[in-house]
Design an enzyme around this catalytic site. Structure first.
Site, short mmCIF file in Angstrom:
data_model
loop_
_atom_site.label_atom_id
_atom_site.label_comp_id
_atom_site.label_asym_id
_atom_site.label_seq_id
_atom_site.Cartn_x
_atom_site.Cartn_y
_atom_site.Cartn_z
CD1 TRP A 146 -2.82 1.63 0.65
CD2 TRP A 146 -1.34 2.46 2.11
NE1 TRP A 146 -3.21 2.92 0.96
CE2 TRP A 146 -2.32 3.45 1.85
CE3 TRP A 146 -0.30 2.75 2.99
CZ2 TRP A 146 -2.30 4.71 2.46
CZ3 TRP A 146 -0.27 4.01 3.60
CH2 TRP A 146 -1.26 4.96 3.33
CG ASP A 161 -12.96 9.94 -2.16
OD1 ASP A 161 -13.07 9.06 -1.29
OD2 ASP A 161 -12.25 9.79 -3.17
CG ASP A 162 -15.48 7.39 2.66
OD1 ASP A 162 -16.70 7.40 2.90
OD2 ASP A 162 -14.69 6.55 3.13
NE ARG A 186 -10.10 3.05 5.26
CZ ARG A 186 -10.72 3.90 4.47
NH1 ARG A 186 -11.79 3.52 3.80
NH2 ARG A 186 -10.29 5.14 4.33
CE LYS A 193 -11.05 7.12 -5.09
NZ LYS A 193 -10.35 8.20 -4.34
CD1 TRP A 194 -15.68 -0.97 -6.62
CD2 TRP A 194 -17.54 -0.81 -7.85
NE1 TRP A 194 -16.37 -2.14 -6.45
CE2 TRP A 194 -17.52 -2.06 -7.20
CE3 TRP A 194 -18.59 -0.50 -8.68
CZ2 TRP A 194 -18.54 -3.00 -7.38
CZ3 TRP A 194 -19.61 -1.42 -8.85
CH2 TRP A 194 -19.58 -2.66 -8.21
CG ASP A 195 -11.74 2.73 -2.34
OD1 ASP A 195 -10.89 1.85 -2.57
OD2 ASP A 195 -11.47 3.82 -1.81
CG ASN A 220 -10.60 1.30 1.12
OD1 ASN A 220 -9.50 1.55 0.65
ND2 ASN A 220 -11.64 2.10 0.94
CB CYS A 243 -10.20 3.35 -6.01
SG CYS A 243 -9.16 3.88 -4.63
CG ASP A 266 -4.94 5.14 -1.26
OD1 ASP A 266 -5.66 5.45 -2.24
OD2 ASP A 266 -5.31 4.36 -0.37
#
Length: 742
Positions: free
Chosen positions: A187, A354-355, A434, A470-472, A474, A520, A542
C-alpha cells in the site's frame, strides 16, 4: 497439413456454451500456426497424440514453420497434466469420481469459431480413459500482437471431479540468459520494478488477498531473452493474467533446458468440485512478443488494452478534482460547491465527491461506520446529491461520487439487518478490517450480488446525470468462510467471489454503458486486465507524492496505458510522505498519466492556481498524444542515474510529448543526456516547453530538429530552473511538446 490462422479476440469472460458453432479445422490436423501481424505460436496437434508446443516468437512464414522440427523444438505438451508424469510441474490436476488422480490427455480435434468480433482456435484434448475434456483455446486480433490462451475443463463422469490445479496457460522458454521483470510493492508503494535473472529452481509470484490482487505483486511479467532488460531493443516476452482474483505465476527452471512458465488462478485452498457437464473456464493469459525491448512489449499491451480490454479505451478522459485529500470525511454542501467552483475556474471538467457523504443512523464521519448504508446524509448535504449535480451543471462541469459497495461495517444498518451477507467461517467470529469494523460482503451469494448492483442502480436511477463513479475496495478477504456456500464447497469461496463480482459488473455495464468507473482498491489494488473490461481507469496509488509516483507509474506503465493511470496533483507537504515538492514538478509528473487534482484549491496561492490553470489548458492540447500515443521509456529511475525520462508518440509520428524528471540532487552532479525514440528520422520537429517557469526560455524553444538528430543526440536538460533566487529549489523537471514541421 499446415493451417495459417489469423484471428481477432476480444475476450470478455467466456461463454460456457463453447461447443456452439465450432468448425473443424481438420480431422487429422498436425501443425497449427496461430499468427498475429508480427508474432507466431505453433503447436503440433496430431489426433490421438500429445499436443506439443513447438514455437512462440517472431512471425514465421509457412516454409519456416515446415523447418521448425529440423531446427529443434521443445517437444513439450501444451498443457501438462498431473498423474502419468509426476516429476515435472503441471498445468492441470484432478481427482476423478472414482478417486483416480491421473490425467492422460491427447488431441481429439482442432477447430475454430467466430465469437463476436474475435476468432478462437481450440485444441480439444480428452483423457484416454475417462470422459474428461480440456479445450485449450488461442485467440488473436488481426491488428494486435497479443495472443490470449485459456482453457475450458469439463467431464461426463457419474460424480463430481475435484480440480486441484487449473492454470490458464503454459509456455516453455528456452534456457539461457533470461531475466524476469516483475512488479511488487505494498500500500502506498505499488508498481515497483524488480529485475533479476531466472536461475535454477522455482520462482513463484502469487496473490492471496481474495478481493484485490495488485498491491504486493502483479499477475503480469516480462521475460527478457537476451540478458538484462533494455527498454527499446532486445527480445522480450510479455505475459498478463487477466483475472481479478487470487493468482499464481510459476517459473520452474529444471534440467530440461527450459524455463517452464505457468499462470492461472491460485489453486491454494480453492479446490473446485466440478459437476458433470459444467464447464470450468479459466481466465485468459495474454502473451506478446517484441524485438524492441520492454517498451516494445508495453506498446503491444497498451494498444491491445485500449482497443479491447479497457472500458471506453477510445475516449479521452476528463480532467478532475477529487475531494479526498482536500477535505477527507469533512463533506459539506458549501465545501463541495467551493471546490466545484475552483476546478471549473481552472478549466477542469469533472468534480468527484469522495468518502463521507452517506449514513443516517450511523453518519460516515470516519472509516469505522456506515458502509452499506448508501443514503445521503442530509445533515451534511441538505440539498442532497441532486443539489450538487445542479451546482456542477451551473459551473459547466460534470459530477462524480465515491462508493465502496462490496463492503460493510459492524456499525451499519446493513450489517444489523443482514449479518448473513458477510464472509465469515462457521462457528467463529469474523476478523475485522479498516477502522476495526470493516467486513467483506459475500459476492458468491446472489442476494449480495443484487444488493451491490442496486447500490449503483439506485444512484444512477435517481441521478442519471452522474458522470463518474469511484468504486473502492479497502479490505482483503480476511478469513475463509462462506455463509452461502454449502459445507462441501467452502473451497469455492475465492472463485465464486470473483464470479459474482463479474456478474454484478456485467449487469451494471449492460444498463449503464456510458458512466465512467474508476477501480480504486486502497489505491492500486485492482490494476489488472481482469478488472478493466468494466472500468475506465484505476487509481495507481493512495500515495500522491510526485517523486515516488515517478517510480510507481514507471512500473505500472510496463503493462497499462496512460489513459488508465489516474495521476493527480496533490498538496505540499505531501500527505503520505510529508515531502515538500514544488508545484511545477508535481504538475509535470501528473501530466504523464490521466491528469487530475487531489488538493484543496482554497489553500493554494493565486500564483499556484494560475499555474494549474495553464497546465490544464496545455494538458488538453497534449491529451490525445498522452492517452492514445505509443510509449517509449528512455531513462529508468531504477537505473539510479539521477533522472528519469519517457515520451509518448502518436502513431502517425507527427507529435510527441517528452518528459524528464530529476530524481536526485547533488552539487556539481553529472547526468546523462537522454536520446529520444519513436520519432520519424526524416521528419523535423519543432520544440515547445510546457509548464515553463524559467525567466528565460530554453535555448531550443521554438527551434526545429530532425527526428534522426533527436534520436541520436537528444536535447540537453538543464539541471535546474532559472528562476528568481527566492523561488529556487532542488527539483527540476521538463515537459516538451514536439510537433512536426509541415
Amino acid at each position: 497439413m499446415i493451417f495459417l490462422i489469423n484471428m481477432k479476440l476480444t475476450y470478455k469472460h467466456l461463454a460456457l456454451l463453447f461447443t456452439a458453432c465450432m468448425v473443424p479445422v481438420g480431422t487429422f490436423a498436425e501443425i497449427v500456426h496461430i499468427s498475429t501481424p508480427k508474432t507466431s505460436l505453433v503447436v503440433d496437434a496430431e489426433k490421438g497424440k500429445d499436443a506439443k508446443f513447438l514455437y512462440y516468437g517472431n512471425k514465421l512464414s509457412a516454409s519456416e514453420v515446415d523447418d521448425l522440427r529440423s531446427a529443434g523444438v521443445p517437444n513439450l505438451r501444451i498443457y501438462p497434466s498431473y498423474g502419468m508424469s509426476t516429476v515435472s510441474e503441471t498445468a492441470v490436476g484432478a481427482v476423478h469420481a472414482d478417486g483416480n488422480m491421473t490425467l492422460d490427455l491427447v488431441v481429439d480435434n482442432v477447430s475454430r469459431r467466430k465469437d463476436g468480433n474475435r476468432d478462437v482456435t481450440t485444441v480439444a484434448l480428452k483423457d484416454k480413459h475417462y470422459p474428461f475434456f480440456v479445450n485449450v483455446n488461442y485467440g488473436t486480433y488481426p491488428d494486435e500482437d497479443v495472443i490470449e490462451t485459456w482453457t475450458e475443463i469439463s467431464h461426463q463422469e457419474k460424480g463430481k471431479v475435484a480440480l486441484t490445479q487449473f492454470a490458464s496457460g503454459y509456455l516453455p522458454v528456452r534456457y539461457g540468459d533470461v531475466w524476469l521483470s516483475q512488479l511488487y510493492g505494498s500500500w502506498a508503494n505499488e508498481g515497483r520494478v524488480d529485475e533479476a535473472p531466472l536461475n535454477h529452481g522455482m520462482k513463484v509470484i502469487k496473490n492471496k488477498d481474495g478481493a484485490r490482487n495488485s498491491h504486493t505483486s502483479h499477475g503480469e511479467v516480462m521475460l527478457s531473452l537476451d540478458g538484462k532488460a533494455r527498454e527499446n531493443e532486445g527480445r522480450v516476452i510479455g505475459a498478463a493474467l487477466c483475472y481479478s482474483g487470487n493468482y499464481k505465476l510459476r517459473f520452474d527452471t529444471d534440467d530440461s533446458n527450459y524455463h517452464h512458465f505457468f499462470a492461472g488462478i491460485n489453486e491454494e485452498n480453492s479446490e473446485y468440485n466440478l459437476p458433470k457437464n459444467e464447464v470450468f473456464a479459466t481466465p485468459p493469459l495474454a502473451l506478446t512478443y517484441s524485438e524492441e525491448g520492454l517498451s516494445g512489449v508495453s506498446r503491444n499491451f497498451h494498444k491491445w488494452g485500449r482497443n479491447h480490454k479497457l472500458a471506453h479505451g477510445d475516449k479521452q478522459r476528463k480532467i478532475l478534482l477529487n475531494s479526498w485529500e482536500g477535505v477527507y470525511f469533512d463533506i459539506n454542501e458549501e465545501g463541495m460547491a467551493q471546490m466545484m467552483d475552483d476546478i471549473a475556474s481552472m478549466g477542469g471538467e469533472l468534480f468527484v465527491m469522495d468518502d463521507g457523504w452517506f449514513g443516517v443512523k450511523y453518519p460516515r464521519n470516519n472509516d469505522s461506520t456506515s458502509l452499506g448504508d448508501w443514503t445521503v446524509d442530509t445533515r451534511k448535504l441538505p440539498s442532497g446529491i441532486q443539489g450538487l449535480i445542479d451546482t456542477a451543471k451551473k459551473k459547466g462541469i460534470k459530477f462524480g461520487i465515491w462508493i465502496e459497495p462490496e463492503m460493510t461495517n459492524t456499525l451499519s444498518e446493513l450489517y444489523e439487518k443482514h449479518p448473513e451477507y458477510i464472509i465469515k467461517p462457521a462457528n467463529r467470529e469474523p476478523n475485522l478490517g479498516r477502522g476495526g469494523t470493516q467486513l467483506v460482503l459475500d459476492l458468491g451469494n446472489p442476494k449480495v450480488q443484487d444488493l451491490v448492483f442496486h447500490v449503483v442502480d439506485t444512484l444512477m436511477t435517481k441521478y442519471p446525470e452522474l458522470d463518474y463513479i469511484k468504486w473502492d475496495a479497502n479490505a482483503p478477504i480476511m478469513n475463509h468462510g462462506s455463509q452461502y456456500l454449502t459445507s462441501d464447497n467452502q473451497s469455492h469461496l475465492y472463485i465464486e467471489y470473483h464470479r459474482g463480482f463479474e456478474k454484478v459488473l456485467d449487469r451494471i455495464r449492460a444498463k449503464y454503458p456510458d458512466v465512467t468507473i474508476q477501480a480504486c482498491a486502497s489505491g492500486g489494488g485492482r490494476a489488472n486486465y481482469g478488472v478493466l473490461p468494466w472500468f475506465d481507469e484505476f487509481w495507481v496509488s493512495d500515495n500522491t507524492d510526485a517523486l515516488q509516483r515517478v517510480y510507481m507509474q514507471w512500473g505500472t506503465s510496463y503493462f497499462f496505458p496512460a489513459i488508465a493511470m489516474a495521476s493527480h496533483i496533490s498538496a505540499a507537504p505531501n500527505h503520505q510522505t510529508f515531502r515538500t515538492i514544488p508545484l511545477k514538478y508535481r504538475i509535470d509528473v501528473a501530466m504523464s498519466g490521466r491528469l487530475g487534482m487531489e488538493i484543496q484549491p482554497k489553500n493554494m496561492t493565486a500564483e499556484e492556481i494560475d499555474m494549474c490553470r495553464k497546465a490544464i489548458a496545455e494538458y488538453k492540447d497534449i491529451r490525445p498524444v498522452v492517452q492514445f500515443g505509443d510509449i517509449y521509456r528512455l531513462l529508468s529511475p531504477y537505473d539510479k542515474k539521477g533522472a528519469a525520462s519517457l515520451m509518448y508518440v502518436t502513431p502517425e509520428k507527427d507529435k510527441a510529448v517528452y518528459y524528464w524528471w530529476k530524481t536526485e540532487t547533488f552539487a556539481n552532479q553529472q547526468l546523462p543526456r537522454v536520446t529520444m525514440a519513436g520519432l520519424d528520422p526524416d521528419k523535423n520537429y519543432k520544440v515547445h516547453e510546457l509548464n515553463r517557469i524559467d525567466n528565460k526560455p530554453l535555448s531550443y524553444e521554438g527551434k526545429s530538429f530532425s527526428g534522426k538528430f533527436l534520436m541520436s543526440n537528444g536535447l540537453e536538460m538543464p539541471l535546474g530552473h532559472k528562476v528568481d533566487y527566492n523561488k529556487r529549489n532542488d527539483y527540476a523537471s521538463r515537459v516538451l511538446l514536439l510537433e512536426e514541421v509541415k
